[in-house]
Design a protein around this motif. Structure first.
Motif, PDB file in Angstrom:
ATOM      1  N   ARG A  30       0.834  -1.211   0.000  1.00 37.78           N
ATOM      2  CA  ARG A  30       0.000   0.000   0.000  1.00 37.78           C
ATOM      3  C   ARG A  30       0.866   1.258   0.000  1.00 37.78           C
ATOM      4  NH1 ARG A  30      -4.079   3.050  -0.629  1.00 37.78           N
ATOM      5  NH2 ARG A  30      -4.922   4.313   1.020  1.00 37.78           N
ATOM      6  N   VAL A  31       1.851   1.325   0.902  1.00 37.25           N
ATOM      7  CA  VAL A  31       2.693   2.516   0.984  1.00 37.25           C
ATOM      8  C   VAL A  31       3.528   2.670  -0.283  1.00 37.25           C
ATOM      9  CG1 VAL A  31       4.529   3.693   2.270  1.00 37.25           C
ATOM     10  CG2 VAL A  31       2.705   2.512   3.508  1.00 37.25           C
ATOM     11  N   GLY A  32       4.072   1.582  -0.798  1.00 32.87           N
ATOM     12  CA  GLY A  32       4.833   1.647  -2.037  1.00 32.87           C
ATOM     13  C   GLY A  32       3.988   2.171  -3.191  1.00 32.87           C
ATOM     14  N   SER A  33       2.748   1.710  -3.270  1.00 34.06           N
ATOM     15  CA  SER A  33       1.837   2.174  -4.326  1.00 34.06           C
ATOM     16  C   SER A  33       1.500   3.650  -4.171  1.00 34.06           C
ATOM     17  CB  SER A  33       0.544   1.356  -4.307  1.00 34.06           C
ATOM     18  OG  SER A  33       0.793   0.039  -4.684  1.00 34.06           O
ATOM     19  N   ILE A  34       1.284   4.075  -2.937  1.00 32.93           N
ATOM     20  CA  ILE A  34       0.967   5.483  -2.681  1.00 32.93           C
ATOM     21  C   ILE A  34       2.120   6.371  -3.140  1.00 32.93           C
ATOM     22  CG2 ILE A  34       0.661   7.220  -0.856  1.00 32.93           C
ATOM     23  CD1 ILE A  34      -1.025   5.101   0.650  1.00 32.93           C
ATOM     24  N   VAL A  35       3.335   6.036  -2.711  1.00 32.89           N
ATOM     25  CA  VAL A  35       4.497   6.854  -3.067  1.00 32.89           C
ATOM     26  C   VAL A  35       4.713   6.818  -4.583  1.00 32.89           C
ATOM     27  CG1 VAL A  35       6.978   7.195  -2.767  1.00 32.89           C
ATOM     28  CG2 VAL A  35       5.569   6.577  -0.797  1.00 32.89           C
ATOM     29  N   SER A  36       4.594   5.655  -5.180  1.00 31.19           N
ATOM     30  CA  SER A  36       4.769   5.526  -6.631  1.00 31.19           C
ATOM     31  C   SER A  36       3.769   6.367  -7.406  1.00 31.19           C
ATOM     32  CB  SER A  36       4.637   4.065  -7.058  1.00 31.19           C
ATOM     33  OG  SER A  36       5.703   3.300  -6.557  1.00 31.19           O
ATOM     34  N   SER A  37       2.566   6.520  -6.859  1.00 33.28           N
ATOM     35  CA  SER A  37       1.510   7.248  -7.567  1.00 33.28           C
ATOM     36  C   SER A  37       1.849   8.723  -7.768  1.00 33.28           C
ATOM     37  CB  SER A  37       0.178   7.118  -6.815  1.00 33.28           C
ATOM     38  OG  SER A  37       0.169   7.896  -5.636  1.00 33.28           O
ATOM     39  N   TYR A  38       2.812   9.237  -7.005  1.00 34.11           N
ATOM     40  CA  TYR A  38       3.213  10.643  -7.143  1.00 34.11           C
ATOM     41  C   TYR A  38       4.298  10.833  -8.198  1.00 34.11           C
ATOM     42  CZ  TYR A  38       0.395  11.658  -3.070  1.00 34.11           C
ATOM     43  OH  TYR A  38      -0.663  11.798  -2.200  1.00 34.11           O
ATOM     44  N   GLY A  39       4.819   9.745  -8.731  1.00 29.90           N
ATOM     45  CA  GLY A  39       5.818   9.839  -9.787  1.00 29.90           C
ATOM     46  C   GLY A  39       7.166  10.364  -9.331  1.00 29.90           C
ATOM     47  N   VAL A  40       7.467  10.180  -8.052  1.00 28.85           N
ATOM     48  CA  VAL A  40       8.767  10.616  -7.532  1.00 28.85           C
ATOM     49  C   VAL A  40       9.653   9.388  -7.334  1.00 28.85           C
ATOM     50  CG1 VAL A  40       7.935  12.710  -6.396  1.00 28.85           C
ATOM     51  CG2 VAL A  40       7.900  10.555  -5.144  1.00 28.85           C
ATOM     52  N   PRO A  41      10.932   9.521  -7.641  1.00 30.82           N
ATOM     53  CA  PRO A  41      11.829   8.380  -7.415  1.00 30.82           C
ATOM     54  C   PRO A  41      12.050   8.185  -5.912  1.00 30.82           C
ATOM     55  CG  PRO A  41      13.077  10.286  -8.160  1.00 30.82           C
ATOM     56  CD  PRO A  41      11.625  10.677  -8.202  1.00 30.82           C
ATOM     57  N   PHE A  42      12.142   6.927  -5.497  1.00 26.44           N
ATOM     58  CA  PHE A  42      12.432   6.657  -4.091  1.00 26.44           C
ATOM     59  C   PHE A  42      13.275   5.406  -3.951  1.00 26.44           C
ATOM     60  CE2 PHE A  42       8.481   4.413  -4.924  1.00 26.44           C
ATOM     61  CZ  PHE A  42       8.550   3.245  -4.168  1.00 26.44           C
ATOM     62  N   ALA A  43      14.027   5.374  -2.871  1.00 24.37           N
ATOM     63  CA  ALA A  43      14.826   4.196  -2.559  1.00 24.37           C
ATOM     64  C   ALA A  43      13.980   3.269  -1.705  1.00 24.37           C
ATOM     65  CB  ALA A  43      16.091   4.597  -1.796  1.00 24.37           C
ATOM     66  N   ALA A  44      14.049   1.993  -1.996  1.00 23.15           N
ATOM     67  CA  ALA A  44      13.325   1.002  -1.205  1.00 23.15           C
ATOM     68  C   ALA A  44      14.335   0.043  -0.588  1.00 23.15           C
ATOM     69  CB  ALA A  44      12.336   0.240  -2.074  1.00 23.15           C
ATOM     70  N   VAL A  45      14.158  -0.240   0.700  1.00 24.59           N
ATOM     71  CA  VAL A  45      15.029  -1.172   1.408  1.00 24.59           C
ATOM     72  C   VAL A  45      14.173  -2.355   1.834  1.00 24.59           C
ATOM     73  CG1 VAL A  45      16.535  -1.513   3.397  1.00 24.59           C
ATOM     74  CG2 VAL A  45      16.513   0.704   2.221  1.00 24.59           C
ATOM     75  N   ASN A  46      14.532  -3.534   1.345  1.00 30.67           N
ATOM     76  CA  ASN A  46      13.806  -4.754   1.686  1.00 30.67           C
ATOM     77  C   ASN A  46      14.330  -5.273   3.023  1.00 30.67           C
ATOM     78  OD1 ASN A  46      12.643  -7.272   1.901  1.00 30.67           O
ATOM     79  ND2 ASN A  46      13.272  -7.978  -0.115  1.00 30.67           N
ATOM     80  N   VAL A  47      13.554  -5.078   4.074  1.00 29.52           N
ATOM     81  CA  VAL A  47      13.999  -5.472   5.414  1.00 29.52           C
ATOM     82  C   VAL A  47      14.002  -6.987   5.603  1.00 29.52           C
ATOM     83  CG1 VAL A  47      13.243  -3.288   6.425  1.00 29.52           C
ATOM     84  CG2 VAL A  47      11.711  -5.273   6.479  1.00 29.52           C
ATOM     85  N   LEU A  48      13.387  -7.716   4.691  1.00 29.69           N
ATOM     86  CA  LEU A  48      13.368  -9.175   4.819  1.00 29.69           C
ATOM     87  C   LEU A  48      14.721  -9.801   4.483  1.00 29.69           C
ATOM     88  CD1 LEU A  48       9.878  -9.990   3.263  1.00 29.69           C
ATOM     89  CD2 LEU A  48      10.486  -9.770   5.679  1.00 29.69           C
ATOM     90  N   LEU A  49      15.603  -9.012   3.862  1.00 30.06           N
ATOM     91  CA  LEU A  49      16.920  -9.532   3.501  1.00 30.06           C
ATOM     92  C   LEU A  49      17.885  -9.557   4.681  1.00 30.06           C
ATOM     93  CD1 LEU A  49      17.434  -7.843   0.022  1.00 30.06           C
ATOM     94  CD2 LEU A  49      16.631 -10.166   0.531  1.00 30.06           C
TER      95      LEU A  49
END
Length: 108
Positions: free
Chosen positions: A36-55
């Motif tokens: 949900r949060v990833g989709s929200i941020v993506s919807s604004y068309g701004v680049p963002f860094a994502a960190v996969n905490v499961l790694l």
């Protein structure tokens, strides 16, 4: 929690305008809240860094210690902790998130 992990987290947050600590990746989220949060941020068309905490268990616990916030996902904008899914969703609905992200969209 090792200082090295907290320093790594700090460097990622300070080195990127927008950072999302999430379970999975924006293309393959591993939890509904992260999706949900990833989709929200993506919807604004701004680049963002994502960190996969499961790694990394150290990163997963480290980000909770860093922010003193017990859950993931966690969104940071310009080094400031914004919140998790409920807060980000609320900010999207009331227009606050658009205001925060608008200047970053112009820079991109």
């Amino acid at each position: 929690m090792s200082e090295t992990v907290l320093e790594q987290i700090d460097q990622v947050i300070k080195g990127n305008d927008i950072v999302l600590f999430m379970k999975g990746t924006p293309d393959f989220p591993q939890c509904g809240f992260s999706q949900r949060v990833g989709s929200i941020v993506s919807s604004y068309g701004v680049p963002f860094a994502a960190v996969n905490v499961l790694l990394s268990e150290e990163i997963r616990q480290g980000i909770k210690d860093y922010s003193d916030w017990p859950t993931i996902p966690q969104l940071y904008i310009k080094g400031e902790f914004i919140g998790g899914c409920d807060i980000v969703s609320e900010m999207q609905e009331n227009g606050e998130l658009a205001e925060l992200l608008a200047p970053l969209k112009k820079e991109a």
